[in-house]
Scaffold this active site. Structure first.
Site, PDB file in Angstrom:
ATOM      1  N   GLU A 345       0.800  -1.236   0.000  1.00 28.16           N
ATOM      2  CA  GLU A 345       0.000   0.000   0.000  1.00 28.16           C
ATOM      3  C   GLU A 345       0.828   1.280   0.000  1.00 28.16           C
ATOM      4  O   GLU A 345       0.517   2.229   0.718  1.00 28.16           O
ATOM      5  CB  GLU A 345      -0.949   0.006   1.204  1.00 28.16           C
ATOM      6  CG  GLU A 345      -1.919  -1.145   1.202  1.00 28.16           C
ATOM      7  CD  GLU A 345      -2.778  -1.215   2.462  1.00 28.16           C
ATOM      8  OE1 GLU A 345      -3.972  -1.521   2.326  1.00 28.16           O
ATOM      9  OE2 GLU A 345      -2.280  -0.970   3.567  1.00 28.16           O
TER      10      GLU A 345
HETATM   11  C1  TNX Z   1      -4.276  -3.833   4.865  1.00 24.13           C
HETATM   12  S1  TNX Z   1      -2.786  -6.172   4.236  1.00 24.13           S
HETATM   13  C2  TNX Z   1      -2.978  -3.630   5.308  1.00 24.13           C
HETATM   14  C3  TNX Z   1      -2.747  -3.209   6.688  1.00 24.13           C
HETATM   15  C4  TNX Z   1      -4.019  -2.993   7.437  1.00 24.13           C
HETATM   16  C5  TNX Z   1      -5.007  -4.069   7.083  1.00 24.13           C
HETATM   17  C6  TNX Z   1      -6.270  -4.000   7.861  1.00 24.13           C
HETATM   18  C7  TNX Z   1      -1.673  -5.198   4.126  1.00 24.13           C
HETATM   19  C8  TNX Z   1      -0.460  -5.716   3.539  1.00 24.13           C
HETATM   20  N1  TNX Z   1      -1.874  -3.949   4.561  1.00 24.13           N
HETATM   21  O1  TNX Z   1      -1.949  -2.067   6.735  1.00 24.13           O
HETATM   22  O2  TNX Z   1      -3.744  -3.012   8.798  1.00 24.13           O
HETATM   23  O3  TNX Z   1      -5.282  -3.975   5.717  1.00 24.13           O
HETATM   24  O4  TNX Z   1      -7.071  -5.097   7.601  1.00 24.13           O
END
Ligand code: TNX
Length: 530
Positions: A345
């Protein structure tokens, strides 16, 4: 006159229905388990006999576990020969086809034998715990119970090498005692990886001596504005050693180049500019004064739960001095082979810079003697078969990782995310990926989950617990149990899996959860028997 050993004069008793049920209710399900149906009884006279290399700590672990539950003070001795009675742990007689983690567990009316390499024996001991009545887990010790096992033979080897759970100690901080309890709980189900998510926008949780503000400032808060916290390097080493004593490898994660606000708040020169992400799941609240910070200036600490708005600055060598120092210091106190660089992300990192970041991470991690692990987005970089990719969301990234020769850790958010609510009434948890009740958590196969992924592409299964809504151990237990035993079984057990069959075994683990004082969620999908 004919002399007969005293033990063979006694006629073996039949096993009780409870002991037989316990033999049949092991989670994760053993590769093969053949019931004999007679009874072995543990008494205060039972001796634990040890044979072979590195078996001493396992004997002590077993004695501590049994003594705690029974109030006995079992004797431990060493002998090259198998005894006639008692419990015998041996690394000397290991069948080489069992590998590092496999074991055999044989129970006769007189003798329990667990054979394997040390890790295998440890898993054999977890099975043995489950063959006893659940009261074996209770403290103070139960004094009235009899400690009977059903006779039989178990031969067991794991399906996947990576069987893990991730604990996010960044969104909410959890102290050493909580982490140790987490280790104990996952090891009970034969998991061998604890992935620690040690940094994120909201907090930096591991001491880096060359960049002290990371913890002094960046570790000083958490989601909701609480006081946060961090591990000193000594405390981290204590966690790693505790995990190792349970045959668990700690995989440290420093999430970069996004999810990095706690570092940007501590050292402004790292700040690549906080922005509203274009493809973030949640819109950043621009009216909140505490999230914005101009490029190259320290940001404010962040205590909300949005994602994807922060980035390291690419165009400054200082950033790479920082990354090098962090990877070097943390690698030096991590005996395990892995270093997780996050990589998820990074919505406000420019795409070309993101790829260059990943390529630099690859070199830096390698130079520090570790194998790089990252969330699936890193498949956009120049990765190869030395890199492990954690699949959580987009099939396209997983497939390109395979194309480049990397192996996958399967953590699909719609199935394996421990922070997802069970249903809309769950008191904590998120639901952006799915509601995941216990049946859904168990009813998927890492191999068929996505097209184009074969068993040989998969290193294993990991269930992450993100902690935006998880503030204490009770919250952890509520989300992790009863889903975790299912993930453990998907990672360990060979053979076809059926929810209808599994749910009966799981239901019978309620008494064990209770004895272990686990505050689990009583899903209506499971026939619980406390
Ligand atoms: C996505 S999954 C994220 C996290 C969040 C999560 C909450 C991923 C690699 N990144 O930063 O905590 O969703 O469900």
């Amino acid at each position: 006159m004919l002399l007969v050993a005293a033990s063979s004069c006694k006629k073996a008793k039949d096993a009780s229905p409870e002991a037989i049920a316990q033999f049949q209710n092991v989670i994760p399900k053993p590769d093969s388990a053949v019931l004999g149906g007679k009874a072995f009884e543990l008494t205060k006279e039972t001796t634990i006999t040890l044979s072979g290399a590195d078996v001493q700590p396992l004997g002590q672990y077993l004695a501590d576990m049994l003594n705690k539950g029974t109030g006995f003070e079992l004797a431990i001795k060493t002998s090259e020969k198998a005894p006639e009675s008692g419990i015998f742990l041996t690394t000397a007689a290991a069948d080489t086809t069992l590998g590092k983690e496999g074991y055999t567990l044989t129970v006769t009316d007189q003798l329990v034998t667990i054979a394997g390499q040390p890790a295998g024996i440890f898993y054999g001991l977890q099975t043995l715990r489950q063959l006893f009545p659940a009261a074996i887990e209770k403290t103070p010790a139960a004094t009235t119970a009899t400690w009977q096992l059903a006779t039989g033979t178990i031969r067991d080897v794991p399906l996947y090498a990576w069987r893990g759970s991730m604990l996010d100690v960044a969104r909410h901080f959890f102290g050493i005692d909580d982490v140790k309890r987490y280790i104990d709980l996952i090891s009970y189900y034969k998991m061998n990886i604890l992935h620690l998510h040690l940094s994120d926008d909201q907090g930096w949780r591991i001491e880096i001596k060359s960049w002290p503000q990371l913890t002094a400032h960046g570790g000083s808060t958490q989601v909701g504005g609480g006081k946060g916290g961090f591990y000193t390097q000594e405390q981290y080493s204590e966690i790693v050693a505790y995990a190792a004593s349970r045959f668990i490898t700690v995989v440290p994660e420093i999430d970069m180049p996004g999810h990095i606000n706690s570092a940007l708040a501590s050292y402004g020169e790292l700040n690549g500019g906080i922005q509203v992400p274009k493809e973030g799941r949640i819109e950043l609240d621009l009216s909140s004064p505490n999230v914005l910070g101009a490029k190259n200036k320290p940001t404010q600490l962040y205590t909300g739960i949005q994602v994807g708005f922060s980035t390291l600055r690419y165009d400054k060598e200082e950033t790479f001095r920082f990354i090098n120092d962090v990877v070097r210091e943390l690698s030096a106190i991590t005996p395990g082979p892995y270093f997780h660089v996050g990589g998820d992300e990074a919505h406000v990192t420019k795409k070309d810079e993101y790829i260059k970041f990943v390529n630099r991470f690859t070199e830096i991690v390698k130079a520090n003697g570790k194998k790089m692990v990252g969330w699936e987005e890193i498949a956009q970089g120049n990765i190869d078969n030395n890199v492990i990719v954690q699949h959580w969301n987009k099939e396209q990234h997983a497939l390109s990782a395979i194309d480049k020769g990397s192996k996958l850790i399967m953590s699909p958010a719609t199935k394996a995310y421990l922070d997802m609510q069970y249903d809309s009434t769950s008191r904590i948890g998120l639901h952006w990926a799915a509601y995941i009740d216990v049946d859904s958590a168990y009813s998927w196969d890492p191999i068929t989950y996505s097209h184009g992924i074969d068993q040989e592409d998969i290193l294993g299964v990991e269930a992450p617990l993100w902690t935006e809504t998880v503030a204490n151990m009770n919250d952890i237990e509520y989300l992790v149990f009863p889903r975790l035993p299912g993930y453990a079984e998907l990672g360990w057990s060979t053979g076809t899996k059926s929810w209808e069959e599994y749910k009966v075994r799981l239901g019978k683990h309620a008494a064990r959860f209770k004895a272990l004082d686990i505050d689990y969620y009583k899903s209506a999908k499971v026939p619980w028997v406390e």
